[in-house]
Design an enzyme around this catalytic site. Structure first.
Site, PDB file in Angstrom:
ATOM      1  CG  ASP A 170     -16.404 -23.356 -44.741  1.00 22.72           C
ATOM      2  OD1 ASP A 170     -15.284 -22.819 -44.311  1.00 22.72           O
ATOM      3  OD2 ASP A 170     -16.675 -23.079 -44.268  1.00 22.72           O
TER       4      ASP A 170
ATOM      5  CG  ASP B 208     -18.458 -18.887 -38.660  1.00 27.51           C
ATOM      6  OD1 ASP B 208     -19.745 -18.195 -40.131  1.00 27.51           O
ATOM      7  OD2 ASP B 208     -17.813 -19.441 -38.710  1.00 27.51           O
TER       8      ASP B 208
ATOM      9  CG  HIS C 195     -18.706 -19.331 -44.267  1.00 26.05           C
ATOM     10  ND1 HIS C 195     -18.987 -20.563 -44.370  1.00 26.05           N
ATOM     11  CD2 HIS C 195     -20.569 -19.299 -45.852  1.00 26.05           C
ATOM     12  CE1 HIS C 195     -19.561 -20.901 -45.042  1.00 26.05           C
ATOM     13  NE2 HIS C 195     -20.488 -20.603 -45.835  1.00 26.05           N
TER      14      HIS C 195
ATOM     15  CG  ASP D  68     -15.368 -23.848 -41.761  1.00 26.69           C
ATOM     16  OD1 ASP D  68     -15.332 -24.399 -42.233  1.00 26.69           O
ATOM     17  OD2 ASP D  68     -16.269 -23.712 -40.053  1.00 26.69           O
TER      18      ASP D  68
ATOM     19  CG  ASP E 130     -14.693 -20.060 -41.319  1.00 26.91           C
ATOM     20  OD1 ASP E 130     -15.610 -20.658 -42.277  1.00 26.91           O
ATOM     21  OD2 ASP E 130     -15.794 -19.450 -40.474  1.00 26.91           O
TER      22      ASP E 130
ATOM     23  CG  HIS F 204     -22.495 -23.185 -38.354  1.00 29.07           C
ATOM     24  ND1 HIS F 204     -21.688 -24.061 -38.900  1.00 29.07           N
ATOM     25  CD2 HIS F 204     -23.606 -22.700 -39.091  1.00 29.07           C
ATOM     26  CE1 HIS F 204     -22.742 -24.700 -40.037  1.00 29.07           C
ATOM     27  NE2 HIS F 204     -23.822 -23.387 -39.732  1.00 29.07           N
TER      28      HIS F 204
ATOM     29  CG  HIS G  82     -16.247 -22.585 -36.587  1.00 27.74           C
ATOM     30  ND1 HIS G  82     -15.774 -21.357 -38.115  1.00 27.74           N
ATOM     31  CD2 HIS G  82     -15.637 -22.276 -35.833  1.00 27.74           C
ATOM     32  CE1 HIS G  82     -14.302 -21.062 -37.641  1.00 27.74           C
ATOM     33  NE2 HIS G  82     -14.855 -21.421 -36.879  1.00 27.74           N
TER      34      HIS G  82
ATOM     35  CD  GLU H 251     -18.961 -26.378 -39.225  1.00 30.44           C
ATOM     36  OE1 GLU H 251     -19.470 -27.011 -39.879  1.00 30.44           O
ATOM     37  OE2 GLU H 251     -19.237 -25.157 -38.961  1.00 30.44           O
TER      38      GLU H 251
END
Length: 297
Positions: free
Chosen positions: A228, A128, A126, A226, A124, A141, A97, A271
């Protein structure tokens, strides 16, 4: 959606974190027939192949992992994003990412050049939202949203000429946010629908609200997807698995709503670590989601 001129930009970025494998992501999407799938939907696809990071004279950092390489990728992808957005709908095949350090700033520069506001949908686990100073892991990332919104601390990176306003960002699917990020995000107007909010009220309403803002502003919309974002039970090929992610149906609903909005002008697929996949299961799912975004019913 009317037929699009789709441009694949291979971004085998593997410098944003410790665990390696995302370097194989772009070719995994090709192997999973992403180009053929989109062509069958009536779009044209041009594949620019895999890019390489610009060389830099930045020294290695004692805490930040692969800083010189990530800065090089940011320079390369910023230019590639600007150039490709002027010619069609770029899909950036990642890569980890940290590639969004370059893709989003490049798309923002393109948007500014045609006098349009840019909106970013961040799908995502996260946020980030770390800066190079706040990250405990040193994994870059975890920093792109902080960078492209213009937060301080990115001295080694190219200056951000067109930061994305906080109110133009929507994060959906969050379920792993560090305290430093949580505190920093609380002072912003970023729209957040974390997994608790989705559990309580569903995924449709926050996305519909955000898409209405994009429509009202006649904005461009960059989607950063992403792996995830998805629950690891359905998408295991990611180095940062966080249980409790979006279900198959929730993810397809998001993509179908994005298609209906006709607002998406660029896309990150990030990712994917094929080394951790189960017989290509995750790559195929990401191709299916992209197909939903591009009009498959």
């Amino acid at each position: 959606m009317t037929p699009q001129n789709i441009i694949f930009v291979g971004a085998p970025v593997d410098s944003g974190k410790d665990r390696k494998g995302c370097i194989m992501g772009p070719d995994a999407y090709r192997t999973a027939r992403l180009a053929e799938t989109l062509t069958e939907l009536g779009h044209s696809v041009t594949d620019l192949g895999n890019l390489t990071a610009e060389d830099t004279d930045i020294a290695e950092h004692d805490h930040l992992i692969a800083l010189p390489q990530t800065v090089g990728w940011t320079r390369t992808l910023n230019k590639a994003a600007k150039d490709s957005a002027a010619q069609g709908l770029p899909i950036f095949l990642g890569g980890d990412h940290s590639l969004a350090l370059g893709t989003v700033t490049g798309i923002a520069d393109h948007a500014a050049s045609i006098n349009k506001p840019l909106f970013v949908l961040w799908l995502d686990a996260h946020s980030d939202f770390h800066t190079p100073q706040s990250t405990d892991s040193g994994n870059l990332h975890g920093t792109p949203t902080a960078y492209f919104t213009g937060r301080d601390g990115f001295d080694d990176f190219p200056p951000v000429t067109n930061p994305v306003p906080f109110e133009n960002i929507c994060m959906i699917g969050l379920r792993s946010v560090d305290p430093a990020e949580h505190e920093a995000l609380a002072d912003t107007d970023v729209q957040i629908a974390d997994m608790r909010a989705i559990d309580e009220g569903g995924i449709r309403a926050p996305l519909a609200d955000f898409l209405a803002k994009v429509e009202a502003a006649d904005g461009l919309l960059h989607v950063s997807l992403d792996v995830d974002f998805l629950d690891p039970d359905i998408a295991p090929a990611v180095g940062t698995t966080v249980p409790g992610g979006a279900t198959l149906r929730e993810a397809h609903l998001v993509m179908e709503m994005l298609h209906d909005s006709a607002r998406v002008t660029s896309l990150d697929l990030v990712e994917l670590n094929p080394f951790m996949d189960e017989r290509g299961k995750t790559a195929s799912l990401m191709v299916d989601l992209t197909a939903s975004l591009m009009g498959r019913r």
